[in-house]
Design a protein around this motif. Structure first.
Motif, short mmCIF file in Angstrom:
data_model
loop_
_atom_site.label_atom_id
_atom_site.label_comp_id
_atom_site.label_asym_id
_atom_site.label_seq_id
_atom_site.Cartn_x
_atom_site.Cartn_y
_atom_site.Cartn_z
N SER A 74 13.49 48.09 -28.60
CA SER A 74 12.23 48.04 -29.34
C SER A 74 11.33 46.92 -28.82
CB SER A 74 12.50 47.85 -30.83
OG SER A 74 13.16 48.97 -31.38
N TYR A 75 11.91 45.77 -28.50
CA TYR A 75 11.11 44.68 -27.94
C TYR A 75 10.48 45.09 -26.61
CZ TYR A 75 12.68 41.12 -31.30
OH TYR A 75 12.90 40.38 -32.43
N ARG A 76 11.25 45.75 -25.78
CA ARG A 76 10.70 46.17 -24.48
C ARG A 76 9.60 47.22 -24.66
NH1 ARG A 76 16.69 46.74 -21.71
NH2 ARG A 76 16.93 44.54 -21.10
N ARG A 77 9.80 48.14 -25.61
CA ARG A 77 8.77 49.15 -25.89
C ARG A 77 7.51 48.48 -26.45
NH1 ARG A 77 11.66 52.01 -28.68
NH2 ARG A 77 10.99 51.57 -30.80
N ALA A 78 7.70 47.47 -27.28
CA ALA A 78 6.54 46.76 -27.84
C ALA A 78 5.73 46.08 -26.75
CB ALA A 78 7.02 45.72 -28.87
N ILE A 79 6.41 45.51 -25.75
CA ILE A 79 5.69 44.87 -24.65
C ILE A 79 4.86 45.90 -23.89
CG2 ILE A 79 6.03 43.79 -22.39
CD1 ILE A 79 8.29 42.17 -23.59
N GLU A 80 5.42 47.07 -23.66
CA GLU A 80 4.67 48.13 -22.98
C GLU A 80 3.43 48.52 -23.79
OE1 GLU A 80 7.39 51.31 -22.43
OE2 GLU A 80 8.63 50.26 -20.94
N GLN A 81 3.58 48.65 -25.11
CA GLN A 81 2.45 49.04 -25.95
C GLN A 81 1.38 47.95 -25.97
OE1 GLN A 81 4.25 49.94 -29.71
NE2 GLN A 81 4.89 51.99 -29.10
N ILE A 82 1.81 46.69 -26.04
CA ILE A 82 0.85 45.59 -26.04
C ILE A 82 0.03 45.59 -24.76
CG2 ILE A 82 0.69 43.08 -25.90
CD1 ILE A 82 1.08 44.23 -28.71
N ARG A 83 0.69 45.84 -23.63
CA ARG A 83 -0.03 45.87 -22.36
C ARG A 83 -0.98 47.05 -22.28
NH1 ARG A 83 5.40 44.11 -19.15
NH2 ARG A 83 5.00 41.86 -19.07
N GLU A 84 -0.66 48.13 -22.98
CA GLU A 84 -1.54 49.29 -22.99
C GLU A 84 -2.73 49.08 -23.92
OE1 GLU A 84 -1.37 54.07 -24.06
OE2 GLU A 84 0.42 52.83 -24.21
N VAL A 85 -2.51 48.37 -25.02
CA VAL A 85 -3.52 48.25 -26.06
C VAL A 85 -4.58 47.22 -25.72
CG1 VAL A 85 -3.88 47.57 -28.46
CG2 VAL A 85 -1.93 48.98 -27.86
N LEU A 86 -4.14 46.04 -25.30
CA LEU A 86 -5.04 44.89 -25.26
C LEU A 86 -5.42 44.54 -23.82
CD1 LEU A 86 -3.16 42.79 -27.92
CD2 LEU A 86 -5.33 43.99 -28.22
N PRO A 87 -6.63 44.04 -23.63
CA PRO A 87 -7.09 43.68 -22.28
C PRO A 87 -6.21 42.60 -21.67
CG PRO A 87 -8.91 43.72 -23.84
CD PRO A 87 -7.67 43.84 -24.65
N PRO A 88 -6.22 42.52 -20.35
CA PRO A 88 -5.34 41.55 -19.67
C PRO A 88 -5.63 40.10 -20.04
CG PRO A 88 -6.14 43.20 -18.13
CD PRO A 88 -6.90 43.41 -19.40
N ASP A 89 -6.85 39.79 -20.48
CA ASP A 89 -7.19 38.40 -20.79
C ASP A 89 -7.25 38.14 -22.30
OD1 ASP A 89 -9.37 39.95 -21.31
OD2 ASP A 89 -10.83 38.59 -20.39
N SER A 90 -6.69 39.05 -23.10
CA SER A 90 -6.75 38.91 -24.55
C SER A 90 -5.77 37.85 -25.04
CB SER A 90 -6.44 40.25 -25.22
OG SER A 90 -6.19 40.08 -26.59
N PHE A 91 -6.24 36.92 -25.85
CA PHE A 91 -5.36 35.92 -26.42
C PHE A 91 -4.37 36.55 -27.39
CE2 PHE A 91 -7.69 32.91 -24.24
CZ PHE A 91 -7.27 31.60 -24.53
N GLN A 92 -4.75 37.64 -28.02
CA GLN A 92 -3.80 38.32 -28.89
C GLN A 92 -2.65 38.88 -28.07
OE1 GLN A 92 -5.07 41.88 -30.76
NE2 GLN A 92 -3.60 41.74 -32.43
N ARG A 93 -2.98 39.43 -26.91
CA ARG A 93 -1.93 39.92 -26.01
C ARG A 93 -0.99 38.78 -25.62
NH1 ARG A 93 -3.04 43.82 -20.84
NH2 ARG A 93 -1.16 43.46 -19.64
N ALA A 94 -1.56 37.61 -25.32
CA ALA A 94 -0.73 36.47 -24.97
C ALA A 94 0.17 36.06 -26.12
CB ALA A 94 -1.63 35.29 -24.55
N GLY A 95 -0.37 36.08 -27.34
CA GLY A 95 0.44 35.69 -28.49
C GLY A 95 1.62 36.60 -28.71
#
Length: 734
Positions: A464-485
């Motif tokens: 689930s953690y690995r799937r969440a990382i994939e979804q985060i990378r799909e959802v948020l722009p590469p420079d998004s601070f939310q993505r970094a968080g």
């Protein structure tokens, strides 16, 4: 608010001593108006502010509002960000001021999903007060409301309408009050109807109500007086206004953007008719045949009839707002915009007897507006940019529902394909919440795995953690601070689960996003520390050292030499040096970390116990057993006193002290510590937990060493000890 003075006083008295209250009652009794009146009339008692939210889209509204009014970062999911917002709001209020949060329209069937996850935990001294409106029970303390009595209804009518009209016919006035039955929504509509037509007498209005009341209401949810008043007022609207009201009912619950309504009307206007194509030139013999047979020429196709339209949406909107019963203004009126709301009962009322063909035509027009709007959605957007788009999500969902109804069960129907396109747009808006749910699922699975020690649970959490990382990378722009968080948090979870490679990849990406001159330096130090620790765990010491050193430098500069976070950096850099065998470099860092924790956190703090344990382990690695033992013992004492005699961290201290005695060949002292450690681990974590298995392995190794040293007599007669002795000394069957 006439007739609700007692309820207002009761609400205030309750919220003075309690944090939560629900205004409960049937639809149309004025729950929302009562809550709004309380927030307005008692706002001087809430120095921390008063805020209003709709339950149907609570998460998006809360996240956006708290971000606008408090210094939050877009680096968490909705739930975490809102929780931080509650904390900061409460801190801003302090002990002397209170804040009021009103949540309108809580439906019991959606309460657990839409509201509960975003409420703060109850705290005895919290400065936040919550007032909700609901039609049914939520398990909160309640202030119930009932219809108004006749005297209050009469006073209300006299204050808002011309009193001469009421006194001119007292019998008719009494009859009107009786017909309205004390329902505030019916009273408001009656007042709007009387004020909209000065020539209408009270007696004529009563006659109209009696005419409608002769027939039973078409929908059981409406009280008879309210149904009759709605019907009378509906009949007095002109056709364009009725059509506009019906159009408003097609949108979803919550705020309606007037721009959507105007654009839907424009979509429905038929385009100018195209010029008819010229008929093909007839040959002479065809004309001769017509003359001979006396056939009439082929008929011309009739010109299409213009579809009924709303001729002037601006005027119609003004008429409806003046009527005050179809839509309530939610923002300052603008010629081109504004947000409005329709009461839920009215949405049900206006769609009755609507011809299916006409309704389908308007549903398609609304779907075209939704499609045009959805086409503007960015494929990726930072969270702060997504929030305004999510405001229209209920209406996008309504358009999808209309298209699905029109398409029926045929997936190849064009309407079904258009609905699928809108669903993809809705999915883009919901990708953040979807990823959030995946992360929450992983957290839950991880918590379960910690308790059970079951490898299958750990594997499910890791997936689930690995799937969440994939979804985060799909959802948020590469420079998004939310993505970094998100990535930073997930990197820490992956480290705990032993997937250092994936954790390093996520942590490195997160650090690359936040490592900017404008970023809070504490955040940069935290991200550096996480990545450096992961690199150390992976054994890449050369990559880890500059990261941990830089984290320490930032924390010393920003937080000071004696801050607990500085102590954490010192500890982690010492761990790196110990892993490299650089004990002389590690020792002063461990000692300084311990000094800070003792001074700032206290001599009995669990972090102090950790520092004692790690410094003792360093001394043990150097075979400085006399220096290590008192530190191990003190760490054990703190954990027993603060965490409890049966806490898993206490078991860790027992294991470490036993290991020290084993290194000193004090086997008789090590055995009872191992046995007590195993008792705690089996009870708290279970036999299959990795820590329990490691403890059994250590104890078995002790017994094996004792046998090899011919010192089995030093061991006790404990059943577990004797069982392992028998296993290790019994020769295998041939």
């Amino acid at each position: 608010m006439l007739g609700r003075e007692a309820e207002l006083a009761a609400i205030h008295q309750h919220l003075a001593d309690h944090q939560r209250l629900a205004i409960a009652g049937a639809a149309g009794l004025g729950k929302s108006a009562l809550a709004a009146t309380y927030g307005r009339d008692y706002r001087e008692h809430y120095g921390g502010g008063v805020a209003w939210f709709d339950a149907g889209n609570l998460a998006a509204q809360l996240a956006g509002w708290l971000q606008d009014h408090l210094p939050l970062n877009y680096d968490r999911d909705d739930r975490s960000q809102i929780a931080e917002g509650w904390r900061k709001w409460a801190e801003l209020c302090g002990p002397q001021r209170r804040a009021l949060v009103i949540i309108d329209g809580v439906e019991p069937e959606h309460y657990q999903q839409q509201v509960v996850p975003y409420l703060p935990d109850k705290e005895p001294e919290s400065s936040l007060r919550f007032l909700v409106t609901t039609r049914s029970h939520l398990g909160w303390p309640e202030q119930s409301i009932a219809p108004l009595n006749a005297a209050v209804v009469t006073d209300w009518l006299q204050q808002i309408t011309n009193p001469d009209r009421l006194t001119a016919d007292p019998a008719a006035t009494r009859a009107l009050v009786e017909r309205l039955a004390g329902w505030p929504l019916a009273i408001k509509i009656a007042i709007a109807t009387l004020n909209g037509d000065r020539s209408l007498t009270i007696a004529e209005l009563v006659q109209g109500l009696d005419r409608v009341l002769e027939q039973p209401p078409q929908q059981a949810v409406f009280p008879q007086g309210l149904w009759a008043m709605l019907q009378i007022s509906w009949e007095r609207l002109d056709p364009p206004s009725q059509q506009l009201a019906r159009l408003c009912s097609l949108l979803g619950e919550g705020e309606m953007a007037w721009d959507w309504i105007v654009q839907t009307i424009a979509q429905d206007q038929p385009p100018p008719p195209a010029p008819l194509a010229p008929l093909p030139r007839r040959r002479k013999r065809d004309q001769l045949w017509q003359w001979l047979t006396r056939q009439a020429p082929p008929p011309q196709p009739p010109a299409p009839k213009p579809a009924p339209a709303i001729p002037n949406p601006g005027i119609s909107r003004g008429y409806l707002l003046a009527g005050c019963w179809l839509v309530d203004q939610q923002a300052d009126p603008q010629p081109e915009g504004g947000y409005y709301r329709m009461h839920g009962l009215l949405q049900q009322f206006v769609v009755r007897d609507w011809p299916a063909a006409d309704r389908g035509r308007w549903r398609l027009a609304l779907a075209r507006v939704a499609s045009d709007w959805a086409a503007q959605l960015p494929a990726q957007a930072p969270w702060e940019a997504v929030q305004p788009w999510r405001r229209q999500l209920p209406h996008l969902q309504a358009a999808i529902g209309h298209l699905r109804d029109l398409a029926g069960s045929d997936p190849k129907n064009p309407y079904a394909q258009q609905a699928a396109a809108l669903e993809r747009a809705s999915f883009r808006l919901n990708l953040g919440p979807i990823a959030e749910r995946t992360i929450n699922q992983a957290r839950s699975q991880h918590t379960k795995a910690r308790k059970t020690g079951n490898q299958a649970d750990f594997g499910a959490a890791l997936a689930s953690y690995r799937r969440a990382i994939e979804q985060i990378r799909e959802v948020l722009p590469p420079d998004s601070f939310q993505r970094a968080g998100y990535l930073h948090e997930l990197a820490g979870c992956l480290r705990e689960m032993g997937d250092y490679r994936a954790g390093i990849e996520a942590a490195a990406e997160a650090l690359a996003i936040v490592d900017r001159p404008t970023t809070n330096r504490q955040t940069v130090a935290q991200y550096l520390n996480t990545l450096g620790t992961l690199q150390n765990d992976q054994g890449d010491y050369e990559a880890a050292e500059p990261l941990l050193r830089r984290s320490l430098e930032i924390r010393e500069q920003v937080l000071g030499a004696n801050h607990p976070d500085t102590a954490d950096s010192l500890h982690n850099l010492a761990e790196l040096y110990k892993s490299q065998g650089r004990y002389e470099a590690a020792e002063p860092l461990y000692q300084r970390s311990l000094e800070i924790r003792e001074q700032v956190l206290g001599a009995d703090h669990p972090d102090t116990a950790n520092s004692l344990n790690n410094l003792a382990h360093l001394y043990q690695s150097q075979r400085r057993y006399e220096a290590a033992e008192p530190l191990y013992r003190r760490s054990l004492e703190i954990r027993e006193r603060v965490l409890g005699a049966d806490h898993p961290d206490t078991a860790t201290s027992l294991n470490n002290l036993a290991g020290l005695y084993y290194s000193q060949r004090r086997y008789e002292a090590a055995e009872p510590l191992y046995l007590r450690c195993l008792t705690i681990l089996v009870e708290k974590l279970g036999q299959d937990h990795p820590n329990t298995k490691a403890g059994f392995s250590n104890f078995r190794h002790l017994v094996q060493t004792v046998i090899e040293a011919d010192r089995a007599a030093d061991l006790s007669d404990h059943p577990l000890t004797q069982s392992i002795l028998q296993q290790l000394t019994t020769p295998p069957n041939p």
